[in-house]
Design a protein around this motif. Structure first.
Motif, PDB file in Angstrom:
ATOM      1  N   MET A  30       0.831  -1.201   0.000  1.00 58.73           N
ATOM      2  CA  MET A  30       0.000   0.000   0.000  1.00 58.73           C
ATOM      3  C   MET A  30       0.872   1.260   0.000  1.00 58.73           C
ATOM      4  SD  MET A  30      -3.030  -1.063  -0.281  1.00 58.73           S
ATOM      5  CE  MET A  30      -4.033   0.347   0.088  1.00 58.73           C
ATOM      6  N   THR A  31       1.961   1.224   0.760  1.00 62.70           N
ATOM      7  CA  THR A  31       2.885   2.354   0.789  1.00 62.70           C
ATOM      8  C   THR A  31       3.530   2.548  -0.573  1.00 62.70           C
ATOM      9  OG1 THR A  31       3.327   2.004   3.132  1.00 62.70           O
ATOM     10  CG2 THR A  31       4.940   3.302   1.903  1.00 62.70           C
ATOM     11  N   MET A  32       3.942   1.457  -1.198  1.00 62.05           N
ATOM     12  CA  MET A  32       4.556   1.535  -2.524  1.00 62.05           C
ATOM     13  C   MET A  32       3.572   2.110  -3.534  1.00 62.05           C
ATOM     14  SD  MET A  32       6.780  -1.975  -2.652  1.00 62.05           S
ATOM     15  CE  MET A  32       7.186  -1.771  -4.367  1.00 62.05           C
ATOM     16  N   LYS A  33       2.315   1.707  -3.438  1.00 64.09           N
ATOM     17  CA  LYS A  33       1.299   2.218  -4.361  1.00 64.09           C
ATOM     18  C   LYS A  33       1.154   3.726  -4.209  1.00 64.09           C
ATOM     19  CE  LYS A  33      -3.524   1.806  -5.676  1.00 64.09           C
ATOM     20  NZ  LYS A  33      -4.826   1.232  -5.363  1.00 64.09           N
ATOM     21  N   LYS A  34       1.158   4.208  -2.962  1.00 61.33           N
ATOM     22  CA  LYS A  34       1.047   5.639  -2.724  1.00 61.33           C
ATOM     23  C   LYS A  34       2.237   6.392  -3.296  1.00 61.33           C
ATOM     24  CE  LYS A  34      -1.695   5.298   1.474  1.00 61.33           C
ATOM     25  NZ  LYS A  34      -1.694   5.499   2.923  1.00 61.33           N
ATOM     26  N   ILE A  35       3.422   5.784  -3.191  1.00 59.83           N
ATOM     27  CA  ILE A  35       4.635   6.435  -3.698  1.00 59.83           C
ATOM     28  C   ILE A  35       4.659   6.428  -5.217  1.00 59.83           C
ATOM     29  CG2 ILE A  35       7.147   6.227  -3.858  1.00 59.83           C
ATOM     30  CD1 ILE A  35       7.070   5.143  -0.963  1.00 59.83           C
ATOM     31  N   LEU A  36       4.300   5.290  -5.807  1.00 56.85           N
ATOM     32  CA  LEU A  36       4.386   5.162  -7.254  1.00 56.85           C
ATOM     33  C   LEU A  36       3.244   5.858  -7.988  1.00 56.85           C
ATOM     34  CD1 LEU A  36       5.503   1.439  -7.471  1.00 56.85           C
ATOM     35  CD2 LEU A  36       6.916   3.474  -7.726  1.00 56.85           C
ATOM     36  N   LYS A  37       2.101   6.008  -7.331  1.00 59.43           N
ATOM     37  CA  LYS A  37       0.979   6.667  -7.972  1.00 59.43           C
ATOM     38  C   LYS A  37       0.335   7.632  -6.984  1.00 59.43           C
ATOM     39  CE  LYS A  37      -2.887   6.087 -10.893  1.00 59.43           C
ATOM     40  NZ  LYS A  37      -3.570   5.255 -11.828  1.00 59.43           N
ATOM     41  N   PRO A  38       0.981   8.789  -6.786  1.00 60.02           N
ATOM     42  CA  PRO A  38       0.458   9.766  -5.822  1.00 60.02           C
ATOM     43  C   PRO A  38      -0.842  10.389  -6.335  1.00 60.02           C
ATOM     44  CG  PRO A  38       2.304  10.684  -7.006  1.00 60.02           C
ATOM     45  CD  PRO A  38       2.198   9.248  -7.423  1.00 60.02           C
ATOM     46  N   SER A  39      -1.673  10.800  -5.405  1.00 61.46           N
ATOM     47  CA  SER A  39      -2.919  11.479  -5.770  1.00 61.46           C
ATOM     48  C   SER A  39      -2.594  12.891  -6.265  1.00 61.46           C
ATOM     49  CB  SER A  39      -3.846  11.552  -4.557  1.00 61.46           C
ATOM     50  OG  SER A  39      -3.292  12.427  -3.587  1.00 61.46           O
ATOM     51  N   GLN A  40      -3.587  13.512  -6.867  1.00 59.73           N
ATOM     52  CA  GLN A  40      -3.384  14.882  -7.344  1.00 59.73           C
ATOM     53  C   GLN A  40      -3.089  15.813  -6.169  1.00 59.73           C
ATOM     54  OE1 GLN A  40      -3.183  15.755 -10.613  1.00 59.73           O
ATOM     55  NE2 GLN A  40      -2.410  17.667  -9.778  1.00 59.73           N
ATOM     56  N   GLU A  41      -3.733  15.568  -5.043  1.00 59.72           N
ATOM     57  CA  GLU A  41      -3.479  16.379  -3.847  1.00 59.72           C
ATOM     58  C   GLU A  41      -2.031  16.224  -3.379  1.00 59.72           C
ATOM     59  OE1 GLU A  41      -4.829  16.242   0.761  1.00 59.72           O
ATOM     60  OE2 GLU A  41      -6.454  16.172  -0.724  1.00 59.72           O
ATOM     61  N   GLN A  42      -1.498  15.000  -3.412  1.00 57.82           N
ATOM     62  CA  GLN A  42      -0.110  14.768  -3.014  1.00 57.82           C
ATOM     63  C   GLN A  42       0.843  15.447  -3.990  1.00 57.82           C
ATOM     64  OE1 GLN A  42      -0.557  10.490  -2.918  1.00 57.82           O
ATOM     65  NE2 GLN A  42      -0.065  10.452  -0.724  1.00 57.82           N
ATOM     66  N   LEU A  43       0.531  15.397  -5.285  1.00 60.96           N
ATOM     67  CA  LEU A  43       1.378  16.056  -6.281  1.00 60.96           C
ATOM     68  C   LEU A  43       1.378  17.568  -6.081  1.00 60.96           C
ATOM     69  CD1 LEU A  43       0.471  14.051  -9.502  1.00 60.96           C
ATOM     70  CD2 LEU A  43       2.634  13.995  -8.249  1.00 60.96           C
ATOM     71  N   ASN A  44       0.211  18.120  -5.794  1.00 63.47           N
ATOM     72  CA  ASN A  44       0.124  19.559  -5.544  1.00 63.47           C
ATOM     73  C   ASN A  44       0.949  19.950  -4.323  1.00 63.47           C
ATOM     74  OD1 ASN A  44      -1.593  19.820  -7.728  1.00 63.47           O
ATOM     75  ND2 ASN A  44      -3.443  19.833  -6.491  1.00 63.47           N
ATOM     76  N   GLN A  45       0.863  19.155  -3.250  1.00 66.37           N
ATOM     77  CA  GLN A  45       1.624  19.441  -2.035  1.00 66.37           C
ATOM     78  C   GLN A  45       3.122  19.351  -2.300  1.00 66.37           C
ATOM     79  OE1 GLN A  45       0.544  20.655   0.797  1.00 66.37           O
ATOM     80  NE2 GLN A  45       2.595  20.697   1.657  1.00 66.37           N
ATOM     81  N   LEU A  46       3.518  18.350  -3.071  1.00 71.30           N
ATOM     82  CA  LEU A  46       4.931  18.199  -3.424  1.00 71.30           C
ATOM     83  C   LEU A  46       5.425  19.411  -4.198  1.00 71.30           C
ATOM     84  CD1 LEU A  46       7.494  16.453  -3.551  1.00 71.30           C
ATOM     85  CD2 LEU A  46       6.560  15.425  -5.612  1.00 71.30           C
ATOM     86  N   GLN A  47       4.602  19.901  -5.123  1.00 67.72           N
ATOM     87  CA  GLN A  47       4.993  21.063  -5.909  1.00 67.72           C
ATOM     88  C   GLN A  47       5.146  22.304  -5.024  1.00 67.72           C
ATOM     89  OE1 GLN A  47       2.304  21.999  -9.108  1.00 67.72           O
ATOM     90  NE2 GLN A  47       3.772  23.376 -10.065  1.00 67.72           N
ATOM     91  N   VAL A  48       4.247  22.476  -4.077  1.00 73.17           N
ATOM     92  CA  VAL A  48       4.322  23.618  -3.160  1.00 73.17           C
ATOM     93  C   VAL A  48       5.595  23.534  -2.318  1.00 73.17           C
ATOM     94  CG1 VAL A  48       3.251  24.631  -1.100  1.00 73.17           C
ATOM     95  CG2 VAL A  48       1.846  24.038  -3.076  1.00 73.17           C
ATOM     96  N   GLU A  49       5.889  22.345  -1.791  1.00 73.66           N
ATOM     97  CA  GLU A  49       7.083  22.166  -0.956  1.00 73.66           C
ATOM     98  C   GLU A  49       8.355  22.361  -1.771  1.00 73.66           C
ATOM     99  OE1 GLU A  49       6.727  18.340   0.922  1.00 73.66           O
ATOM    100  OE2 GLU A  49       4.890  18.920   1.963  1.00 73.66           O
ATOM    101  N   TYR A  50       8.376  21.842  -2.995  1.00 70.53           N
ATOM    102  CA  TYR A  50       9.545  21.986  -3.868  1.00 70.53           C
ATOM    103  C   TYR A  50       9.791  23.458  -4.180  1.00 70.53           C
ATOM    104  CZ  TYR A  50      12.536  21.493  -7.975  1.00 70.53           C
ATOM    105  OH  TYR A  50      13.561  21.599  -8.862  1.00 70.53           O
TER     106      TYR A  50
END
Length: 53
Positions: free
Chosen positions: A7-27
């Motif tokens: 389940m953790t691997m799935k979250k890492i390999l296929k992040p949700s749009q919300e996770q991608l947005n958060q990653l972009q903000v942090e980056y």
């Protein structure tokens, strides 16, 4: 344990749009901390290669 890992691997390999947005903000926040008027210093080696057959 294995299911949790999968389940953790799935979250890492296929992040949700919300996770991608958060990653972009942090980056962006990290980049802004490093930026100066002259740009960003990146101390890595890069090879620009051109080939022709």
């Amino acid at each position: 344990m294995v299911i949790e890992l999968l389940m953790t691997m799935k979250k890492i390999l296929k992040p949700s749009q919300e996770q991608l947005n958060q990653l972009q903000v942090e980056y962006q926040a990290e980049i802004e901390k490093l930026a100066t008027e002259q740009g960003i210093w990146e101390d890595t080696t890069k090879f620009f290669v051109r080939a022709r057959k």
